[in-house]
Design a protein around this motif. Structure first.
Motif, PDB file in Angstrom:
ATOM      1  N   MET A 171       3.503  -9.051  -4.882  1.00 22.46           N
ATOM      2  CA  MET A 171       4.140  -7.814  -5.327  1.00 22.46           C
ATOM      3  C   MET A 171       4.938  -7.172  -4.203  1.00 22.46           C
ATOM      4  SD  MET A 171       2.099  -4.827  -7.319  1.00 22.46           S
ATOM      5  CE  MET A 171       2.922  -3.604  -8.339  1.00 22.46           C
ATOM      6  N   GLU A 172       6.232  -6.988  -4.426  1.00 22.77           N
ATOM      7  CA  GLU A 172       7.039  -6.203  -3.483  1.00 22.77           C
ATOM      8  C   GLU A 172       6.826  -4.725  -3.754  1.00 22.77           C
ATOM      9  OE1 GLU A 172      11.653  -5.052  -2.887  1.00 22.77           O
ATOM     10  OE2 GLU A 172      11.259  -7.205  -2.908  1.00 22.77           O
ATOM     11  N   LEU A 173       6.606  -3.970  -2.685  1.00 28.91           N
ATOM     12  CA  LEU A 173       6.315  -2.532  -2.810  1.00 28.91           C
ATOM     13  C   LEU A 173       7.286  -1.738  -1.948  1.00 28.91           C
ATOM     14  CD1 LEU A 173       2.445  -2.833  -2.582  1.00 28.91           C
ATOM     15  CD2 LEU A 173       3.714  -2.073  -4.605  1.00 28.91           C
ATOM     16  N   SER A 174       7.910  -0.739  -2.540  1.00 27.63           N
ATOM     17  CA  SER A 174       8.836   0.120  -1.805  1.00 27.63           C
ATOM     18  C   SER A 174       8.093   1.312  -1.218  1.00 27.63           C
ATOM     19  CB  SER A 174       9.938   0.623  -2.733  1.00 27.63           C
ATOM     20  OG  SER A 174       9.417   1.571  -3.656  1.00 27.63           O
ATOM     21  N   SER A 175       8.735   1.990  -0.285  1.00 31.65           N
ATOM     22  CA  SER A 175       8.135   3.205   0.282  1.00 31.65           C
ATOM     23  C   SER A 175       7.975   4.271  -0.790  1.00 31.65           C
ATOM     24  CB  SER A 175       9.005   3.741   1.426  1.00 31.65           C
ATOM     25  OG  SER A 175      10.326   4.024   0.974  1.00 31.65           O
ATOM     26  N   LEU A 180       2.699   7.322  -3.123  1.00 29.53           N
ATOM     27  CA  LEU A 180       1.798   7.901  -4.117  1.00 29.53           C
ATOM     28  C   LEU A 180       0.524   7.097  -4.324  1.00 29.53           C
ATOM     29  CD1 LEU A 180       4.271   8.951  -6.968  1.00 29.53           C
ATOM     30  CD2 LEU A 180       3.225  10.426  -5.238  1.00 29.53           C
ATOM     31  N   MET A 181       0.419   5.928  -3.680  1.00 28.78           N
ATOM     32  CA  MET A 181      -0.642   4.998  -4.036  1.00 28.78           C
ATOM     33  C   MET A 181      -1.931   5.233  -3.256  1.00 28.78           C
ATOM     34  SD  MET A 181       1.538   1.501  -4.682  1.00 28.78           S
ATOM     35  CE  MET A 181       0.053   0.586  -5.124  1.00 28.78           C
ATOM     36  N   THR A 182      -3.046   4.946  -3.910  1.00 25.96           N
ATOM     37  CA  THR A 182      -4.374   5.059  -3.295  1.00 25.96           C
ATOM     38  C   THR A 182      -5.137   3.743  -3.394  1.00 25.96           C
ATOM     39  OG1 THR A 182      -5.286   5.928  -5.368  1.00 25.96           O
ATOM     40  CG2 THR A 182      -4.525   7.537  -3.735  1.00 25.96           C
ATOM     41  N   ARG A 183      -4.408   2.649  -3.527  1.00 20.46           N
ATOM     42  CA  ARG A 183      -4.978   1.309  -3.508  1.00 20.46           C
ATOM     43  C   ARG A 183      -4.148   0.455  -2.554  1.00 20.46           C
ATOM     44  NH1 ARG A 183      -8.248  -0.143  -8.077  1.00 20.46           N
ATOM     45  NH2 ARG A 183      -9.229   1.777  -8.805  1.00 20.46           N
ATOM     46  N   SER A 184      -4.783  -0.548  -1.949  1.00 15.85           N
ATOM     47  CA  SER A 184      -4.080  -1.475  -1.073  1.00 15.85           C
ATOM     48  C   SER A 184      -4.311  -2.903  -1.550  1.00 15.85           C
ATOM     49  CB  SER A 184      -4.570  -1.350   0.379  1.00 15.85           C
ATOM     50  OG  SER A 184      -4.159  -0.138   0.962  1.00 15.85           O
ATOM     51  N   PRO A 185      -3.381  -3.815  -1.260  1.00 13.15           N
ATOM     52  CA  PRO A 185      -3.561  -5.210  -1.649  1.00 13.15           C
ATOM     53  C   PRO A 185      -4.586  -5.924  -0.779  1.00 13.15           C
ATOM     54  CG  PRO A 185      -1.526  -4.936  -0.427  1.00 13.15           C
ATOM     55  CD  PRO A 185      -2.077  -3.560  -0.621  1.00 13.15           C
ATOM     56  N   HIS A 186      -5.066  -7.065  -1.267  1.00 10.81           N
ATOM     57  CA  HIS A 186      -6.014  -7.878  -0.495  1.00 10.81           C
ATOM     58  C   HIS A 186      -5.343  -8.447   0.758  1.00 10.81           C
ATOM     59  CE1 HIS A 186      -7.507  -7.941  -4.681  1.00 10.81           C
ATOM     60  NE2 HIS A 186      -8.672  -7.825  -4.100  1.00 10.81           N
ATOM     61  N   LEU A 215      -1.638  -0.334   4.069  1.00 10.32           N
ATOM     62  CA  LEU A 215      -2.820  -0.755   4.823  1.00 10.32           C
ATOM     63  C   LEU A 215      -4.013   0.193   4.661  1.00 10.32           C
ATOM     64  CD1 LEU A 215      -1.046  -1.455   8.261  1.00 10.32           C
ATOM     65  CD2 LEU A 215      -1.361  -3.071   6.381  1.00 10.32           C
ATOM     66  N   ASP A 216      -3.758   1.412   4.214  1.00 10.80           N
ATOM     67  CA  ASP A 216      -4.746   2.489   4.338  1.00 10.80           C
ATOM     68  C   ASP A 216      -6.034   2.265   3.564  1.00 10.80           C
ATOM     69  OD1 ASP A 216      -3.179   3.855   6.089  1.00 10.80           O
ATOM     70  OD2 ASP A 216      -2.493   5.380   4.668  1.00 10.80           O
ATOM     71  N   PHE A 217      -5.988   1.481   2.493  1.00 12.85           N
ATOM     72  CA  PHE A 217      -7.162   1.356   1.619  1.00 12.85           C
ATOM     73  C   PHE A 217      -7.716  -0.066   1.607  1.00 12.85           C
ATOM     74  CE2 PHE A 217      -4.199   4.586   0.116  1.00 12.85           C
ATOM     75  CZ  PHE A 217      -4.983   5.718   0.237  1.00 12.85           C
ATOM     76  N   GLN A 218      -7.398  -0.837   2.657  1.00 13.32           N
ATOM     77  CA  GLN A 218      -7.943  -2.189   2.782  1.00 13.32           C
ATOM     78  C   GLN A 218      -9.362  -2.153   3.335  1.00 13.32           C
ATOM     79  OE1 GLN A 218      -4.605  -4.120   5.085  1.00 13.32           O
ATOM     80  NE2 GLN A 218      -4.803  -5.630   3.448  1.00 13.32           N
ATOM     81  N   SER A 219     -10.099  -3.235   3.100  1.00 16.15           N
ATOM     82  CA  SER A 219     -11.452  -3.372   3.634  1.00 16.15           C
ATOM     83  C   SER A 219     -11.416  -4.280   4.862  1.00 16.15           C
ATOM     84  CB  SER A 219     -12.380  -3.971   2.580  1.00 16.15           C
ATOM     85  OG  SER A 219     -12.192  -5.386   2.523  1.00 16.15           O
TER      86      SER A 219
END
Length: 479
Positions: A171-175, A180-186, A215-219
């Motif tokens: 998934m390409e993600l723009s700024s 607005l996002m509160t999830r991060s990719p694996h 990066l903010d919501f990665q484990s």
């Protein structure tokens, strides 16, 4: 989330807004679509079959919030609009199609962002994973699917019902989406961060903050793939394990790099337990030599290294990385050779909407270049780009809204350096600019459309601008 009866307002009727509306209506939500354009300027036919959708057109009145459980912003909608500020004040949750997709997607997600290179990198990752899954299955139709989209192509919320837990999503993600996002990719990949979209974000600090949210919501068991060559990305910290890519030096940890002899190398250890699936593996191999790449420019070497690093973390084979790296011909409107006429090569790099990308394109050429530069400015620094134009270009042809601004800077630089032989001219439109470039070009020259500005002064998007450029070139006389 149970959407039954939820009141959702979507701002912006375009690809993302339309796809999200379809998904939400199918799951029982009551949707209102709002757009600043009046009805006569919109194509509402794709939504004609949706039951119970309300339209509020020609503006975003605050009354939309009176019955609103969720406010969703399409990609081009600024987050500082009065209605968005009022929603925050009232405590109404904000979202977008990417956030909703992350919440409901059952598969592992690879997310790619960056100021430049994210579309090429996203596409390369998709091709590498598809080939690797075919190899693993021993068939052109493997059991595991690879879905590619997001900010490019198809909004993936349209496909989420068909995506399975064993699949991969790229998934390409723009700024604009990320802020607005509160999830991060694996697996999160940041290709680079350079000045861009300051007309939208206001400051470089705000722009960086939006990008780093990937990066903010990665484990700690996820992966972050970052450029070691970019000052900003080299300093990004996060919870996930770091992998690096570089066209200059062997990284301090695992990752991919180009060595002094021009070989692209990769080293990734996936033997530790990982939640993202794939077979445990340890890779330490040569991918290919730079000469084997079909893509032009050092920036595309970086894109190949970034994609290879991501795919190695995902468990792809070295052979898949090698085969795609050496056969991939690029994405439309990205340094794409569109014609050879009378010994002149014409290149479409309409995606270059910043001075930084314009400079990256110029670095790819050894032959004389006639540069077509123009469009709408993003309020970015132009000094370095103007210096490179005067140093490297045979001529520069300006067009569009920002033409006079760049013309003034070119004139000042030409006087400062006393380069009297350097040619530049100013045209009103892209059509006039192509005609002028054709007049100036001689056999052995390259004509490069690398505008450095957005297309919104005259076109719907960069793709429409690039397609129009190609039509103009095709219509030129052969001599």
């Amino acid at each position: 989330m149970d959407w039954t009866g939820k009141q959702v307002v979507i701002l912006g009727i375009a690809r993302q807004g339309t796809a999200l509306a379809r998904y939400l209506v199918a799951h029982g939500a009551r949707v209102t679509l709002s757009d600043l354009k009046p009805r006569e300027q919109l194509d509402l036919q794709p939504l004609a079959d949706l039951p119970g959708v309300d339209f509020v057109l020609g503006g975003h009145p605050l009354a939309l919030l009176d019955r609103c459980d969720l406010l969703c912003l399409s990609g081009g909608v600024p987050s500082d609009l009065p209605i968005v500020q009022e929603a925050r004040r009232r405590g109404i949750r904000l979202s977008n199609d990417a956030q909703v997709f992350f919440e409901v997607c059952p598969a592992r997600i690879i997310g790619v962002t960056g100021s430049a290179g994210k579309t090429t990198t996203t596409t390369l990752i998709g091709e590498m994973l598809k080939l690797s899954t075919q190899e693993a299955a021993g068939s052109p139709a493997p059991a595991r699917s690879v879905w590619v989209g997001g900010n490019i192509g198809n909004p993936l919320i349209s496909d989420v019902e068909r995506i399975r837990s064993e699949d991969w999503v790229v998934m390409e993600l723009s700024s604009f989406q990320l802020e607005l996002m509160t999830r991060s990719p694996h697996i999160a990949c940041v290709t680079n961060i350079t000045p861009n979209h300051l007309d939208r974000h206001g400051t470089m600090e705000a722009y960086i903050a939006a990008k780093r949210r990937i990066l903010d919501f990665q484990s700690p068991r996820d992966w972050r793939v970052l450029s070691a060559d970019n000052e900003v990305t080299a300093g990004l910290e996060g919870s996930a394990r770091a992998l690096w890519f570089s066209t200059r030096n062997e990284p301090r940890g695992d990752g991919a790099w180009m060595d002094a002899a021009g070989y692209l190398r990769i080293r990734v250890d996936r033997t530790a337990e990982s939640p993202i699936g794939g077979r445990p593996s340890r890779i330490d191999a040569v991918i290919c030599h730079r000469r084997e790449l079909l893509l032009m420019g050092e920036h595309n070497v970086a894109n190949v290294l970034a994609a290879a690093t991501v795919c190695a973390a995902a468990g792809a084979s070295v052979e898949a990385l090698r085969r795609v790296s050496t056969t991939f011909r690029g994405v439309a409107h990205r340094l794409q050779l569109v014609a050879q006429r009378g010994g002149v090569r014409w290149y479409d790099d309409s995606i270059a909407t910043t001075p930084e990308r314009l400079m990256a394109a110029l670095r790819c050429f050894d032959q004389p270049v006639i540069l077509l530069c123009g469009g709408r400015d993003k309020h970015l620094p132009w000094e370095a780009a103007v210096r490179m134009m005067v140093e490297r270009c045979k001529a520069v042809v300006l067009f569009g809204e920002m033409g006079p601004m760049v013309a003034e800077k070119l004139s000042d630089e030409q006087k400062r350096t006393n380069r009297l032989a350097f040619q530049w001219s100013q045209c009103g439109s892209l059509e006039e600019a192509v005609a002028e470039a054709h007049r100036l070009a001689q056999p052995g020259d390259a004509v490069l459309l690398s505008p450095g500005g957005t297309s919104y002064d005259a076109f719907k998007d960069f793709a429409e601008r690039g397609d129009f450029f190609r039509k103009l070139v095709d219509a030129l006389p052969a001599a």
